[in-house]
Design an enzyme around this catalytic site. Sequence first.
Site: not given
Ligand code: GLC
Length: 585
Positions: A102, A198, A252, A324-325
């Site tokens: 990540d 991310d 992402e 995980h989100d």
């Molecule tokens: C992304 C991650 C998430 C995190 C956010 C801020 O969405 O997947 O878990 O809280 O970014 O880094």
Amino acid sequence: MQEAKNRDWYKSMSFYQIWVRSFADGNGDGIGDLYGVYDKLEYVKSLGVDGIWFSPIYPSPNADYGYDISDYKNIHPDFGDLDQFKKVLAKAHELGQKVIMDLVVNHTSDEHPWFIESRKGKDNPYSDYYIWRDKPNNWDSLFEGKAWEFDETRGQYYLHIFAKKQPDLNMDNPKVREEVKSIMRFWLDMGVDGFREDVINFISKKEGLPDGLFLLPAAKGMMQYKDGPHIHEYLAEFRKVCDSYDCFQLGEGPMTTVKSAMKYLTGPTKSLDMMFSFDHMMADCFYTEYMHRPFSLRKLKKAFSKWQYALDGKGWNALYLENHDHPRIISRYGSEHFWWESGTMLAASYIFQQGTPFVYQGQEIGMTNIHLMSIEQYVDVSSKTNYYTYHLKEDPERRLHRIHLSSRDSARTPMQWDDSKNAGFSSVRPWFYVNPNYKRVNVAAEEADKNSILNFYRKCLKLRKETPALIYGRYKEYFPKDKNLFVYERSLNRDVYVIVCSFSRLPVKLRLPDNYPESEGELVLCNYPEESMEERNARKGERAQFKKDVDEALERVQEDLESFELRHGMLRPYEARVYRFKDDN
Ligand code: GLC
Ligand code: CA
């Protein structure tokens, strides 16, 4: 096959996502770690995946559980150290697994040395590593109140799109971009195979940081930093680093649209190989899970198909239902009552689409949302903020129910390995609550059952891997208006697969496209096993419990379950079937 060559290797792959803290505790302190991961790599391989994505495993004060990084080139002491990571990497590679890391570079932790320096003053060498202003604008933070926090030492406000402890980096500063490239090289030189990047569409902010104009719930300002003015230049720089390695990049893209994603995935500005999009995560909510609404299959299908059609032949999808989100998918789009039926069906609903499938730890055994008794038991910053900020007029029970439905913590409970104490996750009390359903929902039990959710995931991943049409084939959706069925086709060189997924808790009539009658299809996969009478009766016994709860209509139809017609012309609750047709036309 053209697509399979060289840097397209990620297309035929599937991935497993590990959120290390809750995966397996190898050294007995209640926290998942890289020793535990090392021991479970054979298990990961046994799923039939070809790679692992590690959520952040770097040192972090855990304000956002790893997504607030205080050292990009090291391993969190809770998880082990660099040597242990190298062992994991080497073993994963030996087992034929790629490993992606990540890369979280929109922000750091406020405990990162860069920020500690930056806040000291305007003449500090790290002064411009972050975004400082004398006066805040009107942007909202996505996690905690407003997006600006006053820093006493520096006497200015810093920007944090996420939590207060996650100050945004100033990507306009070339030195910051050099740091990012150096981080990338550090891990690529060690042998990792790519990055999941991310919130990568947020890293370039509009010049002058103008006020946000549009009122998105709790996201004012997003239009001023999503797909910002220099995003493609910056990503081109990062891409160049990756180009000298055999690796790939997956971004992402919160709130991304097909139109903007295409710029990242295709043409002269192509900088990413895949993107995690979010449209299909909104079939039971409005933008975020906290704004819950009843699940709509039609919304889900629309989102799936939009991305499938748009990217076909141009880009490549990253397929997922969990990470995980987000809360667990059975608890959202399936049914905890029809746990096994919906858990298996959901696998077939996305793994056979065009793209690279991702499976999140625990998804493959059908883990479900945990129901904690009080908001105090939740640890995720965004769950807490949502609880304390919205729907304040509702009674506490109702508000807690919203958190059950929406919290990221629902998907962060310890992995359920067996039915022993602490679900086999740890020899001591785990850092977070274990879902009490671990006695029934666990790896060991599902290993022993050939028809388990776990073994169905294996079957799906294997079938996809062995079948070029299911990897590269064209996607076509049928009956988009049907409220119960999701029916889609994948076809390549006259090899045609039709996947039928029932999202109904009642039996429904099987529908297949006119040109593919059931009589001509070969049933290659079905989540319901061919059962003996005995097994069937046993299942009926299991169902007796919830049968009481459902209305009379269901009972009437349930009786039909036995009937011959049902076996042939009907789909059982949450049934999924994959048919193969030879297209001779
Ligand atoms: C992304 C991650 C998430 C995190 C956010 C801020 O969405 O997947 O878990 O809280 O970014 O880094
Ligand atoms: Ca540990």
